[in-house]
Design an enzyme around this catalytic site. Sequence first.
Site, short mmCIF file in Angstrom:
data_model
loop_
_atom_site.label_atom_id
_atom_site.label_comp_id
_atom_site.label_asym_id
_atom_site.label_seq_id
_atom_site.Cartn_x
_atom_site.Cartn_y
_atom_site.Cartn_z
N ARG A 159 0.95 -1.18 0.18
CA ARG A 159 0.05 0.11 -0.12
C ARG A 159 1.04 1.14 0.06
NH1 ARG A 159 -3.41 -2.97 -1.83
NH2 ARG A 159 -4.99 -3.67 -0.70
N GLU A 184 -3.89 7.10 -3.95
CA GLU A 184 -4.01 6.60 -5.39
C GLU A 184 -5.55 7.35 -5.74
OE1 GLU A 184 -3.82 2.39 -5.31
OE2 GLU A 184 -1.68 2.69 -5.40
N HIS A 195 -0.60 0.28 -10.26
CA HIS A 195 -1.22 -0.97 -9.13
C HIS A 195 -2.16 -1.96 -9.84
CE1 HIS A 195 -3.53 -0.97 -4.80
NE2 HIS A 195 -3.17 -2.22 -5.31
#
Length: 179
Positions: A94, A123, A141
């Site tokens: 993360r 994000e 991602h």
Amino acid sequence: RFQLGGKKIGIVGLGSIGIEVARRLEAFGCIISYNSREKKSFVPYPFYADIRELAAISDVLVLCCALTKQTRHLINREVLLALGKEGLIVNIARGAIIDEKELVQCLQQGLIAGAGLDVFEIEPHVPQVLLTLENVVLSPHCAAFTEESFGDLYELMSDNLEAFFSNKPLLSPVLDYQS
């Protein structure tokens, strides 16, 4: 050029993903060490309770841990400086595990050699400066987007729904790391 074989890899978070990363890196002759919430008696790798000590002995630091209150900005300036000018950091966990502002400064100043990032602190926003640095590799991602991972996700989601509606414990409860 970068040769993976024989490198010292520090893995932060030796859960199911971290263990799979370690096994794959072992095939390249890498020397694995790790940091996790607790020492794992079933793995042969050295355990480091102090993340700075792990960074200091690593050529590459790979982040595989969950984002919690304890791991938010776990990778700060001190850890990055311990990783050193030849060190690389790879984040597949993360984004907020790394203090992104400190990472950018360390990359710009040559205090670490480079970074491979599949995730970002906020994000989908990627800091513009990361797009300009030659010592950074970015991906959107998407590391887990495979046919098999979608099948696994569907199965887990179905099992969780069945458990929820049967008043049984969930297989993967959602944790609120901000409260």
